[in-house]
Scaffold this active site. Structure first.
Site, short mmCIF file in Angstrom:
data_model
loop_
_atom_site.label_atom_id
_atom_site.label_comp_id
_atom_site.label_asym_id
_atom_site.label_seq_id
_atom_site.Cartn_x
_atom_site.Cartn_y
_atom_site.Cartn_z
N ASP A 71 -18.15 69.82 85.45
CA ASP A 71 -17.83 70.62 84.31
C ASP A 71 -16.96 71.71 84.69
O ASP A 71 -17.32 72.34 85.62
CB ASP A 71 -18.86 71.02 83.40
CG ASP A 71 -18.89 71.44 82.14
OD1 ASP A 71 -18.46 70.44 81.05
OD2 ASP A 71 -18.60 72.52 81.73
N SER A 72 -15.79 71.96 83.97
CA SER A 72 -14.86 72.99 84.28
C SER A 72 -14.34 73.76 83.26
O SER A 72 -14.61 73.35 82.23
CB SER A 72 -13.87 72.35 85.41
OG SER A 72 -13.58 71.12 84.64
N PHE A 152 -3.04 69.03 83.83
CA PHE A 152 -3.52 68.92 82.28
C PHE A 152 -4.04 70.32 81.87
O PHE A 152 -3.92 71.17 82.56
CB PHE A 152 -4.36 67.83 82.22
CG PHE A 152 -5.72 68.23 82.99
CD1 PHE A 152 -5.90 68.21 84.32
CD2 PHE A 152 -7.04 68.63 82.21
CE1 PHE A 152 -6.94 68.38 85.14
CE2 PHE A 152 -8.04 68.88 83.00
CZ PHE A 152 -8.28 68.75 84.33
N GLY A 153 -4.53 70.26 80.73
CA GLY A 153 -5.27 71.46 80.14
C GLY A 153 -4.40 72.61 80.30
O GLY A 153 -3.24 72.85 79.60
N TYR A 154 -4.87 73.74 80.90
CA TYR A 154 -4.18 75.21 81.09
C TYR A 154 -3.10 75.26 82.28
O TYR A 154 -2.69 76.20 82.43
CB TYR A 154 -5.26 76.42 81.12
CG TYR A 154 -6.30 76.36 79.88
CD1 TYR A 154 -5.94 77.11 78.79
CD2 TYR A 154 -7.63 75.64 80.13
CE1 TYR A 154 -6.73 77.00 77.69
CE2 TYR A 154 -8.29 75.75 78.78
CZ TYR A 154 -7.95 76.17 77.87
OH TYR A 154 -8.79 76.22 76.59
N ASP A 155 -3.09 74.10 82.93
CA ASP A 155 -2.17 74.24 84.03
C ASP A 155 -0.86 74.75 83.79
O ASP A 155 -0.13 75.48 84.67
CB ASP A 155 -1.87 72.79 84.76
CG ASP A 155 -3.29 72.33 85.52
OD1 ASP A 155 -3.97 73.18 85.81
OD2 ASP A 155 -3.19 70.92 85.88
P1 ITT Z 1 -15.49 65.20 80.70
O1 ITT Z 1 -16.23 66.28 79.92
O2 ITT Z 1 -15.44 63.96 80.05
O3 ITT Z 1 -15.62 65.37 81.86
P2 ITT Z 1 -13.71 67.21 79.28
O4 ITT Z 1 -12.02 67.31 79.42
O5 ITT Z 1 -14.40 67.53 78.05
O6 ITT Z 1 -13.87 66.01 80.26
P3 ITT Z 1 -14.71 69.63 80.31
O7 ITT Z 1 -15.92 69.80 79.10
O8 ITT Z 1 -15.34 70.30 81.81
O9 ITT Z 1 -14.04 68.33 80.46
O10 ITT Z 1 -13.48 70.52 79.91
C1 ITT Z 1 -12.64 70.97 80.86
C2 ITT Z 1 -11.74 71.67 80.25
O11 ITT Z 1 -11.24 73.08 81.00
C3 ITT Z 1 -10.31 70.81 80.04
O12 ITT Z 1 -10.05 70.23 78.79
C4 ITT Z 1 -9.15 71.87 80.31
O13 ITT Z 1 -8.89 72.27 79.07
C5 ITT Z 1 -9.80 73.17 81.14
N1 ITT Z 1 -9.33 72.62 82.70
C6 ITT Z 1 -10.65 72.32 83.60
N2 ITT Z 1 -10.05 72.02 84.80
C7 ITT Z 1 -8.64 72.16 84.69
C8 ITT Z 1 -7.50 71.97 85.51
O14 ITT Z 1 -7.74 71.53 86.74
N3 ITT Z 1 -6.49 72.46 84.93
C9 ITT Z 1 -6.30 72.86 83.68
N4 ITT Z 1 -7.17 72.90 82.74
C10 ITT Z 1 -8.54 72.57 83.36
#
Ligand code: ITT
Length: 208
Positions: A71-72, A152-155
């Site tokens: 969880d990140s 992905f995400g905020y990268d």
């Molecule tokens: P799972 O719960 O199935 O593992 P998820 O995407 O819902 O997938 P999280 O609830 O942990 O995972 O949310 C993680 C969010 O945090 C992710 O959608 C991104 O917005 C951000 N995030 C986490 N790690 C990241 C990374 O390495 N680079 C960019 N954004 C990241």
């Protein structure tokens, strides 16, 4: 030994696979390889630790496999740690990376202190009910605009300390060396190598 990776996020799965690739005695299993699709894990804890442990435990109980969950999220200092545990759904819809980035840019408009960190909590659950967790962080700043197409995400908005480019512009190998996920997984391997090798050494019939 087999290790189930409890994530539905294919980007995370790929990064975890790349970071753990040198550990040849771990066979990583994705959720997609389970015989039946498991029920969705409701991520309703108010901390990353809580959600990571919940994901690992729920998938371990269903699969009876040793299970690792991640969880990140992104914590921005001037926003009091937001989006934090809500990173995936910051703009409302879970996993809408572009909308999340636009909302973050809006919140950061006019701010001069742009310090932020990514945080990753890794949880490990054993079929006998034991579990562990630990975290890794990566410090940086929020850029003024999005750049790059990797990751992905905020990268596209995150520039790690010591670099001039966003995680989305940097080579994946660089991200997988310095990221919050890499730091957490390296710590996890160091801290849990004993329990994992004990689990791997048990004859299959005696595994919990
Ligand atoms: P799972 O719960 O199935 O593992 P998820 O995407 O819902 O997938 P999280 O609830 O942990 O995972 O949310 C993680 C969010 O945090 C992710 O959608 C991104 O917005 C951000 N995030 C986490 N790690 C990241 C990374 O390495 N680079 C960019 N954004 C990241």
């Amino acid at each position: 030994m087999q290790l189930l990776i409890a994530t539905k996020n294919q980007h995370k799965l790929a990064e975890i696979g790349a970071i753990l690739a040198p550990v040849t005695d771990l066979e990583l299993i994705g959720i997609g390889s389970l015989p039946e699709e498991p029920a969705e894990v409701i991520e309703d804890a108010d901390t990353m630790e809580g959600n990571a442990l919940k994901k690992a435990r729920q998938l371990c109980d269903v699969s009876r496999l040793w299970t690792l969950a991640d969880d990140s999220g992104l914590e921005v200092l001037c926003l009091g740690g937001a989006p934090g545990v809500n990173s995936a759904r910051y703009a409302g819809k879970h996993g809408d990376d572009h909308a999340n980035n636009l909302k973050l840019l809006q919140e950061m408009a006019g701010r001069s202190d742009r310090r932020a960190r990514f945080r990753c909590v890794i949880a490990l659950a054993a079929p006998d009910g034991r579990s562990w967790h630990l975290e890794g962080t990566c410090e940086g700043v929020i850029a003024e605009s999005m750049s790059g197409h990797g990751g992905f995400g905020y990268d596209p908005l995150f520039i790690p300390d010591g670099y001039q480019h966003s995680f989305a512009e940097l080579d994946a190998a660089v991200k997988n060396r310095i990221s919050h996920r890499a730091v957490a997984l390296r710590a996890a391997l160091a801290a849990w190598s004993g329990v994992l090798s004990d689990a791997g050494n048990l004859p299959a019939t005696m595994r919990p």
